[in-house]
Design a protein around this motif. Structure first.
Motif, PDB file in Angstrom:
ATOM      1  N   LEU A 135       0.821  -1.209   0.000  1.00  0.00           N
ATOM      2  CA  LEU A 135       0.000   0.000   0.000  1.00  0.00           C
ATOM      3  C   LEU A 135       0.856   1.261   0.000  1.00  0.00           C
ATOM      4  O   LEU A 135       0.555   2.232  -0.703  1.00  0.00           O
ATOM      5  N   GLY A 136       1.929   1.260   0.790  1.00  0.00           N
ATOM      6  CA  GLY A 136       2.808   2.424   0.807  1.00  0.00           C
ATOM      7  C   GLY A 136       3.442   2.678  -0.552  1.00  0.00           C
ATOM      8  O   GLY A 136       3.492   3.814  -1.039  1.00  0.00           O
ATOM      9  N   LYS A 137       3.933   1.608  -1.175  1.00  0.00           N
ATOM     10  CA  LYS A 137       4.561   1.737  -2.492  1.00  0.00           C
ATOM     11  C   LYS A 137       3.526   2.131  -3.549  1.00  0.00           C
ATOM     12  O   LYS A 137       3.808   2.932  -4.443  1.00  0.00           O
ATOM     13  N   LEU A 138       2.323   1.571  -3.441  1.00  0.00           N
ATOM     14  CA  LEU A 138       1.279   1.888  -4.414  1.00  0.00           C
ATOM     15  C   LEU A 138       0.853   3.344  -4.321  1.00  0.00           C
ATOM     16  O   LEU A 138       0.814   4.062  -5.322  1.00  0.00           O
ATOM     17  N   PHE A 139       0.515   3.795  -3.125  1.00  0.00           N
ATOM     18  CA  PHE A 139      -0.041   5.143  -2.969  1.00  0.00           C
ATOM     19  C   PHE A 139       1.001   6.243  -3.163  1.00  0.00           C
ATOM     20  O   PHE A 139       0.708   7.290  -3.735  1.00  0.00           O
ATOM     21  N   PHE A 140       2.228   5.990  -2.668  1.00  0.00           N
ATOM     22  CA  PHE A 140       3.201   7.084  -2.606  1.00  0.00           C
ATOM     23  C   PHE A 140       4.489   6.817  -3.378  1.00  0.00           C
ATOM     24  O   PHE A 140       5.344   7.693  -3.464  1.00  0.00           O
ATOM     25  N   GLY A 141       4.641   5.607  -3.912  1.00  0.00           N
ATOM     26  CA  GLY A 141       5.824   5.298  -4.706  1.00  0.00           C
ATOM     27  C   GLY A 141       7.069   5.040  -3.887  1.00  0.00           C
ATOM     28  O   GLY A 141       8.161   4.927  -4.452  1.00  0.00           O
ATOM     29  N   VAL A 142       6.934   4.945  -2.571  1.00  0.00           N
ATOM     30  CA  VAL A 142       8.086   4.735  -1.682  1.00  0.00           C
ATOM     31  C   VAL A 142       7.789   3.581  -0.738  1.00  0.00           C
ATOM     32  O   VAL A 142       6.801   3.615   0.002  1.00  0.00           O
ATOM     33  N   SER A 143       8.630   2.554  -0.754  1.00  0.00           N
ATOM     34  CA  SER A 143       8.435   1.408   0.132  1.00  0.00           C
ATOM     35  C   SER A 143       8.697   1.809   1.579  1.00  0.00           C
ATOM     36  O   SER A 143       9.768   2.352   1.880  1.00  0.00           O
ATOM     37  N   PRO A 144       7.766   1.538   2.489  1.00  0.00           N
ATOM     38  CA  PRO A 144       8.013   1.849   3.897  1.00  0.00           C
ATOM     39  C   PRO A 144       9.295   1.225   4.426  1.00  0.00           C
ATOM     40  O   PRO A 144      10.008   1.831   5.230  1.00  0.00           O
ATOM     41  N   SER A 145       9.613   0.013   3.969  1.00  0.00           N
ATOM     42  CA  SER A 145      10.792  -0.683   4.468  1.00  0.00           C
ATOM     43  C   SER A 145      12.096  -0.015   4.057  1.00  0.00           C
ATOM     44  O   SER A 145      13.140  -0.274   4.654  1.00  0.00           O
ATOM     45  N   LYS A 146      12.044   0.849   3.037  1.00  0.00           N
ATOM     46  CA  LYS A 146      13.241   1.530   2.564  1.00  0.00           C
ATOM     47  C   LYS A 146      13.451   2.871   3.271  1.00  0.00           C
ATOM     48  O   LYS A 146      14.364   3.624   2.931  1.00  0.00           O
ATOM     49  N   THR A 147      12.600   3.173   4.240  1.00  0.00           N
ATOM     50  CA  THR A 147      12.711   4.418   4.999  1.00  0.00           C
ATOM     51  C   THR A 147      13.081   4.099   6.443  1.00  0.00           C
ATOM     52  O   THR A 147      13.359   2.948   6.790  1.00  0.00           O
ATOM     53  N   GLU A 148      13.017   5.107   7.295  1.00  0.00           N
ATOM     54  CA  GLU A 148      13.345   4.904   8.712  1.00  0.00           C
ATOM     55  C   GLU A 148      12.399   3.915   9.388  1.00  0.00           C
ATOM     56  O   GLU A 148      12.739   3.325  10.416  1.00  0.00           O
ATOM     57  N   LEU A 149      11.221   3.720   8.834  1.00  0.00           N
ATOM     58  CA  LEU A 149      10.284   2.755   9.413  1.00  0.00           C
ATOM     59  C   LEU A 149      10.872   1.348   9.414  1.00  0.00           C
ATOM     60  O   LEU A 149      10.663   0.574  10.354  1.00  0.00           O
ATOM     61  N   GLY A 150      11.584   1.014   8.346  1.00  0.00           N
ATOM     62  CA  GLY A 150      12.182  -0.309   8.240  1.00  0.00           C
ATOM     63  C   GLY A 150      11.141  -1.381   7.985  1.00  0.00           C
ATOM     64  O   GLY A 150       9.938  -1.108   7.870  1.00  0.00           O
ATOM     65  N   PRO A 151      11.572  -2.647   7.917  1.00  0.00           N
ATOM     66  CA  PRO A 151      10.648  -3.752   7.597  1.00  0.00           C
ATOM     67  C   PRO A 151       9.587  -4.003   8.667  1.00  0.00           C
ATOM     68  O   PRO A 151       8.589  -4.661   8.386  1.00  0.00           O
ATOM     69  N   GLY A 152       9.791  -3.488   9.866  1.00  0.00           N
ATOM     70  CA  GLY A 152       8.802  -3.706  10.929  1.00  0.00           C
ATOM     71  C   GLY A 152       7.836  -2.558  11.109  1.00  0.00           C
ATOM     72  O   GLY A 152       7.151  -2.461  12.131  1.00  0.00           O
ATOM     73  N   GLY A 153       7.736  -1.690  10.103  1.00  0.00           N
ATOM     74  CA  GLY A 153       6.891  -0.504  10.233  1.00  0.00           C
ATOM     75  C   GLY A 153       5.430  -0.794  10.481  1.00  0.00           C
ATOM     76  O   GLY A 153       4.720   0.004  11.103  1.00  0.00           O
ATOM     77  N   VAL A 154       4.953  -1.944  10.005  1.00  0.00           N
ATOM     78  CA  VAL A 154       3.535  -2.274  10.170  1.00  0.00           C
ATOM     79  C   VAL A 154       3.158  -2.417  11.647  1.00  0.00           C
ATOM     80  O   VAL A 154       1.988  -2.246  12.013  1.00  0.00           O
ATOM     81  N   LYS A 155       4.125  -2.705  12.514  1.00  0.00           N
ATOM     82  CA  LYS A 155       3.825  -2.808  13.949  1.00  0.00           C
ATOM     83  C   LYS A 155       3.327  -1.482  14.495  1.00  0.00           C
ATOM     84  O   LYS A 155       2.467  -1.452  15.382  1.00  0.00           O
ATOM     85  N   ASN A 156       3.867  -0.396  13.966  1.00  0.00           N
ATOM     86  CA  ASN A 156       3.389   0.929  14.380  1.00  0.00           C
ATOM     87  C   ASN A 156       1.915   1.095  14.032  1.00  0.00           C
ATOM     88  O   ASN A 156       1.119   1.598  14.833  1.00  0.00           O
ATOM     89  N   ALA A 157       1.561   0.686  12.803  1.00  0.00           N
ATOM     90  CA  ALA A 157       0.173   0.810  12.355  1.00  0.00           C
ATOM     91  C   ALA A 157      -0.749  -0.076  13.188  1.00  0.00           C
ATOM     92  O   ALA A 157      -1.851   0.336  13.573  1.00  0.00           O
ATOM     93  N   ASN A 158      -0.319  -1.291  13.494  1.00  0.00           N
ATOM     94  CA  ASN A 158      -1.168  -2.210  14.255  1.00  0.00           C
ATOM     95  C   ASN A 158      -1.423  -1.725  15.676  1.00  0.00           C
ATOM     96  O   ASN A 158      -2.536  -1.847  16.197  1.00  0.00           O
ATOM     97  N   LEU A 159      -0.398  -1.174  16.318  1.00  0.00           N
ATOM     98  CA  LEU A 159      -0.589  -0.642  17.673  1.00  0.00           C
ATOM     99  C   LEU A 159      -1.500   0.577  17.669  1.00  0.00           C
ATOM    100  O   LEU A 159      -2.338   0.758  18.556  1.00  0.00           O
ATOM    101  N   TRP A 160      -1.344   1.414  16.659  1.00  0.00           N
ATOM    102  CA  TRP A 160      -2.205   2.591  16.525  1.00  0.00           C
ATOM    103  C   TRP A 160      -3.653   2.168  16.253  1.00  0.00           C
ATOM    104  O   TRP A 160      -4.598   2.754  16.803  1.00  0.00           O
ATOM    105  N   LEU A 161      -3.842   1.142  15.420  1.00  0.00           N
ATOM    106  CA  LEU A 161      -5.186   0.605  15.184  1.00  0.00           C
ATOM    107  C   LEU A 161      -5.805   0.069  16.466  1.00  0.00           C
ATOM    108  O   LEU A 161      -6.993   0.281  16.734  1.00  0.00           O
ATOM    109  N   LEU A 162      -5.010  -0.629  17.254  1.00  0.00           N
ATOM    110  CA  LEU A 162      -5.505  -1.190  18.511  1.00  0.00           C
ATOM    111  C   LEU A 162      -6.047  -0.105  19.417  1.00  0.00           C
ATOM    112  O   LEU A 162      -7.105  -0.262  20.041  1.00  0.00           O
ATOM    113  N   ALA A 163      -5.360   1.019  19.492  1.00  0.00           N
ATOM    114  CA  ALA A 163      -5.794   2.112  20.365  1.00  0.00           C
ATOM    115  C   ALA A 163      -7.161   2.652  19.965  1.00  0.00           C
ATOM    116  O   ALA A 163      -7.915   3.152  20.807  1.00  0.00           O
TER     117      ALA A 163
END
Length: 479
Positions: A180-208
């Protein structure tokens, strides 16, 4: 089957009182909440059986002390449910998650598009932005999907060969986030400071945001105290949200230019893009993809053989390429996806506040509701309505939406906050990514059966979704 007569032809006379009871303040809503989380579907079925009506009054979770007023009029059939889509009759302001609303501290202090009513000025701008992004990136959907999920399937093959098990959910979350990150914005989340585990941030935020409406499998008393009584303080996920914000603010260059052209501030646009990417899109794929594979696995060899023929014959007509044209020819794939969306919609609940006194009709009864009352729709009831889908409405029927009769039934698939036969516009509350979700769901099935002849899976439950564990794979023989 569904009665196609107009309301005037049916001639229902509104009854005085909607059946059901709210009971004793605080005490009954808490008891109802405990029953709801014990068996959600049965909670609604018991009310329908008790009152002989699919329109009833009840207390909707989370109730005290999370919701100021848990009292709703529940719409539990396919005839009454669509009133929730009619913004001339219901207001959609701050009702995305129902009788409670998460703190705006979770979205940078902004009420994002999902919580805006179409009458609010920025709703049209934000939704137009989302539609513009999707239109501008449409040619990237298939290549980005195949790239991301091709790696997932490679990992799946290796893990099944090694251990005999592959928990699809565990890998789907990260793959979906990357795609989704690469599709919408052309930049892979894993290639940024988020790294390959960036989805954990999204999941914790969703939980809240969603914890009041979910269970984690903990003892019920503990879940009541930790999840269902008081909201999770936003500061506990602030660092995770800031990481997501930073990714979007740096990656979404083109999208933010579009926002500026529409008259949106950069800040408001970024917070809406975080929500659209991590809540709307990732949240949907998180639930939907494991569910689709669950149904196909449970259906067994006969359906999988039909899917193989459907997918591979369509791809042959496009020179061996998996294209949009090929996907449009896959009638079995289409039907399987629609049937999965019908039985297990990614968003089960819909809400709206009545704007003015109006009459709501089920198939056989009619009631007057007053301005200011909250309507609550439980979608799995509406889309399993036996008067629309027949006696097998509760069953997965993979070919249900094929042929002329199947096409007629599509109007009663409601997962996107509108009939499947409609498309989203900036002026309504239909999911802006409706067509994208259907497309990538078809891609999942098509890509799977280009690679494999057969698979089996064990089915369990995880928060928000079914747990699909692949236990065997038979690779397609090379030609």
């Amino acid at each position: 089957m569904y009665d196609s007569r107009s309301d005037e032809e049916v001639g229902l006379v509104p009854e005085k009182n909607i059946p059901g009871s709210y009971g004793t303040p605080y005490i009954t809503p808490i008891m109802d909440r405990l029953e709801f989380y014990s068996n959600e579907y049965q909670f609604f079925q018991s009310r329908v059986d008790r009152y002989g009506s699919t329109i009833v009054r009840l207390n909707a979770p989370p109730g005290p002390f999370m919701a100021k007023n848990p009292r709703v009029v529940a719409l539990l059939d396919g005839k009454s449910f669509p009133v929730l889509f009619d913004t001339s009759k219901v207001e959609k302001k701050n009702v995305f998650t129902g009788t409670y609303m998460p703190s705006t501290a979770l979205t940078g202090g902004y009420r994002v598009c999902a919580y805006l009513d179409p009458s609010e000025p920025n709703h049209t701008k934000i939704k137009q932005l989302l539609l513009n992004i999707l239109a501008s990136r449409k040619d990237n959907v298939i290549p980005e999907f195949r790239s991301a999920y091709g790696k997932l399937f490679d990992d799946m093959e290796a893990e099944v060969a090694k251990s005999g098990k592959f928990v699809f959910n565990d890998h789907n979350d990260g793959t979906a986030f990357e795609f989704l990150g690469k599709l919408f914005f052309g930049v892979s989340p894993s290639k940024t400071e988020l790294g390959p585990g960036g989805v954990k941030n999204a999941n914790l935020w969703l939980l809240a945001q969603l914890c009041p409406l979910m269970t984690l499998g903990l003892p019920q008393l503990l879940e009541e105290l930790l999840l269902h009584t008081f909201p999770i303080p936003p500061f506990l996920v602030q660092s995770q949200y800031q990481a997501l914000y930073k990714y979007i603010s740096s990656a979404a260059t083109d999208a933010l230019k579009m926002a500026e052209n529409l008259g949106l501030s950069r800040e408001e646009a970024i917070h809406n893009l975080v929500f659209a990417t991590c809540f709307n899109s990732l949240g949907g794929v998180k639930v939907l993809f494991p569910g689709i594979l669950r149904y196909i696995a449970q259906a067994g060899k006969i359906l999988q053989t039909l899917l193989i023929a459907d997918v591979r014959s369509a791809v042959l007509t496009t020179g061996g390429q998996l294209t949009v044209e090929a996907l449009e020819k896959m009638q079995v794939v289409k039907s399987v996806v629609y049937e999965s969306l019908r039985l297990d919609p990614p968003v089960k609940y819909q809400y709206g506040v009545v704007k003015k006194d109006t009459v709501i009709e089920s198939h056989d009864k009619s009631y007057k509701v007053k301005a200011g009352e909250m309507l609550f729709g439980y979608q799995p009831f509406a889309t399993r309505d036996k008067k629309i889908f027949g006696p097998d409405a509760d069953k997965f029927v993979p070919l249900r939406f094929t042929g002329e009769q199947g096409a007629k039934l599509l109007q009663f698939v409601l997962w996107s906050n509108a009939p499947e036969t409609q498309n989203p516009t900036p002026l309504d509350k239909q999911c802006p990514g409706k067509n994208l979700i259907v497309l990538i769901s078809r891609l999942l099935v098509a890509e799977f059966f280009l690679r494999y002849d057969f698979f089996t899976a064990e089915i369990g439950v995880v928060p928000l979704a079914v747990k699909t564990t692949i236990t065997s794979l038979t690779k397609a023989k090379p030609k």
